[in-house]
Design a protein around this motif. Structure first.
Motif, mmCIF file in Angstrom:
data_model
loop_
_atom_site.group_PDB
_atom_site.id
_atom_site.type_symbol
_atom_site.label_atom_id
_atom_site.label_comp_id
_atom_site.label_asym_id
_atom_site.label_seq_id
_atom_site.Cartn_x
_atom_site.Cartn_y
_atom_site.Cartn_z
ATOM 1 N N SER A 66 0.838 -1.194 0.000
ATOM 2 C CA SER A 66 0.000 0.000 0.000
ATOM 3 C C SER A 66 0.875 1.248 0.000
ATOM 4 C CB SER A 66 -0.892 0.006 1.240
ATOM 5 O OG SER A 66 -0.101 0.162 2.419
ATOM 6 N N GLY A 67 0.241 2.385 -0.218
ATOM 7 C CA GLY A 67 0.983 3.633 -0.182
ATOM 8 C C GLY A 67 1.646 3.867 1.153
ATOM 9 N N GLU A 68 0.948 3.530 2.251
ATOM 10 C CA GLU A 68 1.520 3.694 3.586
ATOM 11 C C GLU A 68 2.719 2.777 3.787
ATOM 12 O OE1 GLU A 68 0.029 3.733 8.265
ATOM 13 O OE2 GLU A 68 -1.037 2.528 6.774
ATOM 14 N N GLN A 69 2.601 1.542 3.314
ATOM 15 C CA GLN A 69 3.710 0.595 3.451
ATOM 16 C C GLN A 69 4.907 1.020 2.609
ATOM 17 O OE1 GLN A 69 1.404 -2.876 2.334
ATOM 18 N NE2 GLN A 69 1.528 -3.690 4.420
ATOM 19 N N ILE A 70 4.655 1.551 1.429
ATOM 20 C CA ILE A 70 5.745 2.020 0.573
ATOM 21 C C ILE A 70 6.477 3.169 1.248
ATOM 22 C CG2 ILE A 70 6.293 3.183 -1.602
ATOM 23 C CD1 ILE A 70 3.951 1.553 -2.832
ATOM 24 N N ALA A 71 5.727 4.104 1.814
ATOM 25 C CA ALA A 71 6.347 5.249 2.487
ATOM 26 C C ALA A 71 7.170 4.803 3.684
ATOM 27 C CB ALA A 71 5.260 6.236 2.925
ATOM 28 N N ALA A 72 6.632 3.866 4.475
ATOM 29 C CA ALA A 72 7.367 3.381 5.642
ATOM 30 C C ALA A 72 8.626 2.635 5.223
ATOM 31 C CB ALA A 72 6.463 2.474 6.478
ATOM 32 N N SER A 73 8.530 1.841 4.162
ATOM 33 C CA SER A 73 9.693 1.098 3.682
ATOM 34 C C SER A 73 10.750 2.036 3.127
ATOM 35 C CB SER A 73 9.267 0.094 2.611
ATOM 36 O OG SER A 73 10.376 -0.608 2.096
ATOM 37 N N ARG A 74 10.320 3.039 2.382
ATOM 38 C CA ARG A 74 11.268 4.002 1.814
ATOM 39 C C ARG A 74 12.039 4.712 2.928
ATOM 40 N NH1 ARG A 74 10.939 6.711 -3.269
ATOM 41 N NH2 ARG A 74 8.709 6.320 -3.475
ATOM 42 N N GLU A 75 11.315 5.077 3.980
ATOM 43 C CA GLU A 75 11.929 5.785 5.106
ATOM 44 C C GLU A 75 12.973 4.929 5.811
ATOM 45 O OE1 GLU A 75 10.535 7.731 9.405
ATOM 46 O OE2 GLU A 75 9.045 6.992 7.972
ATOM 47 N N ARG A 76 12.777 3.602 5.785
ATOM 48 C CA ARG A 76 13.642 2.702 6.544
ATOM 49 C C ARG A 76 14.663 1.965 5.681
ATOM 50 N NH1 ARG A 76 8.952 3.424 9.007
ATOM 51 N NH2 ARG A 76 8.832 3.282 11.294
ATOM 52 N N SER A 77 14.791 2.299 4.421
ATOM 53 C CA SER A 77 15.658 1.548 3.506
ATOM 54 C C SER A 77 16.872 2.319 3.035
ATOM 55 C CB SER A 77 14.849 1.075 2.288
ATOM 56 O OG SER A 77 13.864 0.138 2.655
ATOM 57 N N GLY A 78 17.144 3.445 3.629
ATOM 58 C CA GLY A 78 18.258 4.260 3.165
ATOM 59 C C GLY A 78 19.622 3.622 3.334
ATOM 60 N N TYR A 79 19.732 2.621 4.204
ATOM 61 C CA TYR A 79 21.017 1.974 4.447
ATOM 62 C C TYR A 79 21.381 0.963 3.359
ATOM 63 C CZ TYR A 79 18.392 -2.136 5.976
ATOM 64 O OH TYR A 79 17.561 -3.231 6.015
ATOM 65 N N ARG A 80 20.434 0.629 2.469
ATOM 66 C CA ARG A 80 20.640 -0.463 1.520
ATOM 67 C C ARG A 80 21.071 0.030 0.144
ATOM 68 N NH1 ARG A 80 15.668 -4.537 1.566
ATOM 69 N NH2 ARG A 80 14.467 -2.654 1.063
ATOM 70 N N ARG A 81 21.876 -0.781 -0.497
ATOM 71 C CA ARG A 81 22.240 -0.620 -1.902
ATOM 72 C C ARG A 81 21.227 -1.431 -2.707
ATOM 73 N NH1 ARG A 81 27.265 -0.956 -5.347
ATOM 74 N NH2 ARG A 81 26.919 -2.626 -6.854
ATOM 75 N N LEU A 82 20.457 -0.786 -3.563
ATOM 76 C CA LEU A 82 19.379 -1.445 -4.294
ATOM 77 C C LEU A 82 19.739 -1.583 -5.769
ATOM 78 C CD1 LEU A 82 16.342 0.521 -2.794
ATOM 79 C CD2 LEU A 82 17.488 -1.503 -1.880
#
Length: 456
Positions: A66-82
């Motif tokens: 969902s949009g909420e889940q995407i926003a939460a994941s984006r906020e918490r994924s800055g440490y990763r190389r994608l």
């Protein structure tokens, strides 16, 4: 070579950021381009992240985010190389394959740590299987890590047969427990401290600090990415069923918090005295904290069973219950590691005994292949050098990088691998091959089983 601190294993934000920003592997990019596919990194704050995350969810058979889940994941994924593999002919604006990684710290025998490339979110769409996509991504990430000077790679897996071909080996097993509480009977210590309920927000504050104080004690543990603690504590607003999680802390006689646990209770509607407790995370800094938390969980009212996973294969808990048969324990592979720099890895860990070994290592990717002399002194410290064509009069262990990686954390003995036909031990100075195997096994062994308490 990298400026990473391979001796003490500490990784700074500069090194982490440099790895995140590093280029994709050219060899894999060319291989995929020859098949009409585009292999590239993408930014967490960019438009492509949404499609990348939806591809990961699909790959692990989860629902659309969902949009909420995407926003939460984006906020918490800055440490990763994608990284993603894109098909220009695809009608969807999303990668057909994904991989994520980050630079972390792996605890090794001797309470040391080594910089390691943690790999996660590996998916390939069913429409693009058997086209060499997974191989290109995995090999590319390993070559990129090696080029950055990272000596080790690590991952936890959904499908265990997939990663041996890339040199990964199961190095720390995980145990799942199912305990009949009424039958178990507590015979362990009864510490003087106290157990108290705390909020999910409070346990979210406690867990990272506790973990950083204890993770160096057990080979196989890693520095947990900051965002993972929201999952354990139930403080991620986009996660499901967070309200089911309950948290307790253990405070010792001096008033210091030395442990915490997060659990959930599932009611049994057929028999209200037989609810099931699922332990999501238990962290203890002291033996007293460990005993007190487990006693609390096993003696909860109206509970028939306690379930817990990602435990060690040698939990003291087994010796704290009167009836060991009350615990059904299932052991399976969990933490996989892959040595990239033999010298750096072997000089970081400690060993079970003194001795000198020649390690003749093969590697399907050529990254770690070579002949190495390992010399371990009475303190358990090892020195390693590459031999090239030099002849050395010492016990020789011939093995692949997968087998060397399997022994690295002390989770399997060299004797076991030799009996399985996975390694060969010879002694050029004597005919006593059994004695040579015993010596080599002692050198490469360790006295405690490795453990990893999370999935990533």
């Amino acid at each position: 070579m990298s400026t990473l601190d391979k001796t003490h294993g500490r990784v700074g934000e500069t090194e982490r950021a440099s790895f995140r920003a590093g280029p994709v592997d050219e060899e894999s990019a060319d291989r995929l381009a020859a098949n009409g596919l585009d292999y590239r990194r993408l930014a967490v704050d960019g438009d492509e992240y949404v499609g990348w995350l939806q591809s990961v969810a699909r790959g692990f058979q989860d629902g659309e985010r969902s949009g909420e889940q995407i926003a939460a994941s984006r906020e918490r994924s800055g440490y990763r190389r994608l990284t993603g593999v894109f098909d220009p002919e695809s009608p969807m604006d999303a990668p057909v394959a994904t991989i994520a990684s980050w630079l972390g710290e792996l605890t090794v025998p001797g309470e040391a740590m080594i910089p390691s490339c943690a790999i996660s979110a590996v998916t390939v769409a069913p429409t693009h299987r058997r086209r060499g996509v997974a191989r290109a991504m995995l090999e590319g990430e390993l070559r990129a890590a090696h080029a950055a000077g990272i000596p080790m790679a690590m991952l936890t897996v959904s499908e265990s047969p997939l990663y041996g071909r890339y040199g990964f080996a199961p190095a720390a097993a995980g145990a799942s427990w199912q305990i009949e509480t009424k039958r178990a009977g507590w015979i362990g210590p009864q510490p003087a401290g106290r157990i108290d309920f705390v909020s999910r927000e409070r346990v979210r504050e406690l867990l990272p600090a506790l973990h950083n104080r204890v993770r160096h004690r057990r080979a196989g543990e890693i520095d947990v990415p900051h965002s993972h603690w929201d999952g354990f504590a139930g403080t991620n607003p986009a996660a499901e069923k967070t309200g089911e999680k309950r948290a307790v802390q253990y405070t010792d006689a001096a008033g210091d918090v030395r442990g915490a646990a997060v659990y959930a209770v599932r009611e049994n509607h057929d028999d209200f005295t037989k609810a099931t407790v699922s332990v999501h995370y238990l962290l203890a800094e002291t033996d007293d904290a460990y005993a007190a938390l487990w006693r609390f969980l096993l003696e909860l009212d109206l509970v028939g069973e306690v379930h817990a996973g990602e435990l060690s294969v040698d939990e003291p808990l087994l010796w704290m219950i009167a009836d060991q048969r009350a615990a059904k324990i299932t052991v399976r592979d969990h933490q996989y590691v892959r040595i990239l720099d033999v010298v750096a890895c072997l000089e970081t860990r400690r060993y079970g005994g003194p001795g000198a070994l020649v390690l003749d290592v093969s590697d399907p990717l050529g990254i770690a292949a070579g002949r190495y002399l390992l010399e371990v002194d009475e303190s358990g410290a090892g020195r390693v050098r590459s031999l090239g064509g030099e002849t050395v009069d010492a016990v020789t262990v011939t093995l692949g990088v997968t087998e060397l990686s399997a022994t690295y954390l002390g989770g399997v003995s060299l004797a076991t691998l030799a009996a399985a036909g996975r390694v060969t031990v010879t002694d050029t100075a004597a005919e006593a091959s059994v004695t040579a195997l015993a010596m080599a096994t002692r050198v490469l062994g360790w006295h405690t089983a490795p453990r990893l308490s999370i999935w990533y």
